[in-house]
Design a protein around this motif. Sequence first.
Motif, PDB file in Angstrom:
ATOM      1  N   THR A   3       0.854  -1.186   0.000  1.00 55.44           N
ATOM      2  CA  THR A   3       0.000   0.000   0.000  1.00 55.44           C
ATOM      3  C   THR A   3       0.889   1.234   0.000  1.00 55.44           C
ATOM      4  N   ILE A   4       0.294   2.376  -0.305  1.00 58.85           N
ATOM      5  CA  ILE A   4       1.046   3.618  -0.337  1.00 58.85           C
ATOM      6  C   ILE A   4       1.642   3.935   1.037  1.00 58.85           C
ATOM      7  N   LYS A   5       0.966   3.494   2.116  1.00 58.71           N
ATOM      8  CA  LYS A   5       1.462   3.747   3.479  1.00 58.71           C
ATOM      9  C   LYS A   5       2.745   2.989   3.773  1.00 58.71           C
ATOM     10  N   ASP A   6       2.969   1.878   3.070  1.00 56.67           N
ATOM     11  CA  ASP A   6       4.207   1.114   3.247  1.00 56.67           C
ATOM     12  C   ASP A   6       5.388   1.774   2.526  1.00 56.67           C
ATOM     13  N   LEU A   7       5.072   2.591   1.530  1.00 52.75           N
ATOM     14  CA  LEU A   7       6.123   3.173   0.690  1.00 52.75           C
ATOM     15  C   LEU A   7       6.556   4.552   1.144  1.00 52.75           C
ATOM     16  N   ILE A   8       5.617   5.371   1.585  1.00 49.29           N
ATOM     17  CA  ILE A   8       5.968   6.719   2.053  1.00 49.29           C
ATOM     18  C   ILE A   8       5.228   7.029   3.341  1.00 49.29           C
ATOM     19  N   LYS A   9       5.794   7.939   4.101  1.00 55.16           N
ATOM     20  CA  LYS A   9       5.212   8.334   5.386  1.00 55.16           C
ATOM     21  C   LYS A   9       4.730   9.775   5.309  1.00 55.16           C
ATOM     22  N   SER A  10       3.770  10.105   6.119  1.00 56.01           N
ATOM     23  CA  SER A  10       3.239  11.459   6.182  1.00 56.01           C
ATOM     24  C   SER A  10       4.369  12.428   6.560  1.00 56.01           C
ATOM     25  N   GLY A  11       4.474  13.528   5.811  1.00 57.88           N
ATOM     26  CA  GLY A  11       5.516  14.526   6.074  1.00 57.88           C
ATOM     27  C   GLY A  11       6.821  14.277   5.342  1.00 57.88           C
ATOM     28  N   GLN A  12       6.970  13.110   4.747  1.00 60.45           N
ATOM     29  CA  GLN A  12       8.193  12.781   4.015  1.00 60.45           C
ATOM     30  C   GLN A  12       8.238  13.591   2.709  1.00 60.45           C
ATOM     31  N   GLU A  13       9.397  14.156   2.402  1.00 58.36           N
ATOM     32  CA  GLU A  13       9.552  14.928   1.175  1.00 58.36           C
ATOM     33  C   GLU A  13      10.047  14.019   0.060  1.00 58.36           C
ATOM     34  N   ILE A  14       9.309  13.980  -1.043  1.00 59.63           N
ATOM     35  CA  ILE A  14       9.717  13.193  -2.209  1.00 59.63           C
ATOM     36  C   ILE A  14       9.565  14.059  -3.459  1.00 59.63           C
ATOM     37  N   THR A  15      10.362  13.759  -4.448  1.00 59.76           N
ATOM     38  CA  THR A  15      10.282  14.478  -5.715  1.00 59.76           C
ATOM     39  C   THR A  15       9.422  13.660  -6.673  1.00 59.76           C
ATOM     40  N   VAL A  16       8.415  14.321  -7.243  1.00 56.84           N
ATOM     41  CA  VAL A  16       7.505  13.666  -8.177  1.00 56.84           C
ATOM     42  C   VAL A  16       7.355  14.523  -9.429  1.00 56.84           C
ATOM     43  N   GLN A  17       6.840  13.893 -10.462  1.00 55.39           N
ATOM     44  CA  GLN A  17       6.541  14.590 -11.705  1.00 55.39           C
ATOM     45  C   GLN A  17       5.034  14.534 -11.921  1.00 55.39           C
ATOM     46  N   VAL A  18       4.449  15.670 -12.247  1.00 48.22           N
ATOM     47  CA  VAL A  18       3.010  15.712 -12.533  1.00 48.22           C
ATOM     48  C   VAL A  18       2.810  15.179 -13.949  1.00 48.22           C
ATOM     49  N   ILE A  19       2.019  14.111 -14.075  1.00 48.04           N
ATOM     50  CA  ILE A  19       1.774  13.549 -15.411  1.00 48.04           C
ATOM     51  C   ILE A  19       0.373  13.873 -15.913  1.00 48.04           C
ATOM     52  N   LYS A  20      -0.492  14.357 -14.996  1.00 51.55           N
ATOM     53  CA  LYS A  20      -1.829  14.784 -15.409  1.00 51.55           C
ATOM     54  C   LYS A  20      -2.269  15.899 -14.475  1.00 51.55           C
ATOM     55  N   ASP A  21      -2.736  17.002 -15.059  1.00 53.53           N
ATOM     56  CA  ASP A  21      -3.170  18.148 -14.261  1.00 53.53           C
ATOM     57  C   ASP A  21      -4.429  17.816 -13.472  1.00 53.53           C
ATOM     58  N   PRO A  22      -4.707  18.611 -12.411  1.00 51.56           N
ATOM     59  CA  PRO A  22      -5.928  18.383 -11.641  1.00 51.56           C
ATOM     60  C   PRO A  22      -7.167  18.580 -12.518  1.00 51.56           C
ATOM     61  N   PHE A  23      -8.212  17.824 -12.221  1.00 54.30           N
ATOM     62  CA  PHE A  23      -9.444  17.909 -13.001  1.00 54.30           C
ATOM     63  C   PHE A  23     -10.632  17.711 -12.075  1.00 54.30           C
ATOM     64  N   ASP A  24     -11.626  18.614 -12.135  1.00 52.63           N
ATOM     65  CA  ASP A  24     -12.788  18.578 -11.252  1.00 52.63           C
ATOM     66  C   ASP A  24     -12.336  18.452  -9.797  1.00 52.63           C
ATOM     67  N   ASN A  25     -12.767  17.388  -9.126  1.00 54.36           N
ATOM     68  CA  ASN A  25     -12.410  17.200  -7.712  1.00 54.36           C
ATOM     69  C   ASN A  25     -11.132  16.402  -7.524  1.00 54.36           C
ATOM     70  N   LYS A  26     -10.585  15.902  -8.618  1.00 52.59           N
ATOM     71  CA  LYS A  26      -9.377  15.074  -8.523  1.00 52.59           C
ATOM     72  C   LYS A  26      -8.128  15.957  -8.517  1.00 52.59           C
ATOM     73  N   GLY A  27      -7.178  15.560  -7.711  1.00 52.64           N
ATOM     74  CA  GLY A  27      -5.902  16.271  -7.681  1.00 52.64           C
ATOM     75  C   GLY A  27      -5.046  15.840  -8.866  1.00 52.64           C
ATOM     76  N   PRO A  28      -3.864  16.378  -8.962  1.00 49.15           N
ATOM     77  CA  PRO A  28      -2.983  15.989 -10.079  1.00 49.15           C
ATOM     78  C   PRO A  28      -2.510  14.551  -9.920  1.00 49.15           C
ATOM     79  N   ARG A  29      -2.261  13.880 -11.043  1.00 54.52           N
ATOM     80  CA  ARG A  29      -1.678  12.542 -11.008  1.00 54.52           C
ATOM     81  C   ARG A  29      -0.162  12.724 -11.063  1.00 54.52           C
ATOM     82  N   VAL A  30       0.539  12.083 -10.157  1.00 52.95           N
ATOM     83  CA  VAL A  30       1.997  12.234 -10.083  1.00 52.95           C
ATOM     84  C   VAL A  30       2.678  10.873 -10.141  1.00 52.95           C
TER      85      VAL A  30
END
Length: 196
Positions: free
Chosen positions: A2-29
């Motif tokens: 799960t995502i909780k096994d891979l990263i922790k709250s407050g952890q800084e990671i570098t991501v690339q936005v591959i899809k802009d936010p749309f309606d109520n959905k945030g950006p896909r990274v």
Amino acid sequence: KTIKDLIKSGQEITVQVIKDPFDNKGPRVTKNITFPGRYIVLMPNSDYIGVSRRIEDEDERNRLKEIVSEIKPKGMGIIIRTEAENKGIEEIKEDLNYLLKIYNKIKREEMIGYAPKLLYQDLDLIHRTIRDVFNKDVEEVIINDREAYDSVRSFAEIISPGLKDRIKYFDPGLNVFDYFGIEKMIHEALSRKVWL
């Protein structure tokens, strides 16, 4: 996992936005960051060589793979784009060096300041078009904005010096769409009946 096994709250990671936010959905990274160049795509978090399917000649595919395997940084991946067909090692190496400069700049920026922050933004539409579409098959590119024209000519000097003279400046006193009949062509293409 799960995502909780891979990263922790407050952890800084570098991501690339591959899809802009749309309606109520945030950006896909994604964590699989890619840097597209003219002839190659650099993938700092992968370690393989891929070749565009549009390069069908097996000898050419193998030649390009050999070139890239010589210059590929250890631990990084590269996808060879269609534009690389029949290009030499110097042109591909120049493209790689340009992408490595961008990547190294991002790595330096990561160390400065606090998240969230923008580390890099891809080229705007006109520069991406020059990078991705402008090749020897394009007779000319017409630009009616002096600042954009100067910027694009400088950019073309870096990525494709032989094509720089095909970039033309158009008098801003005239409407470029009217002059070349582009509005009419768009209207015809979007009509219910399109003549072939």
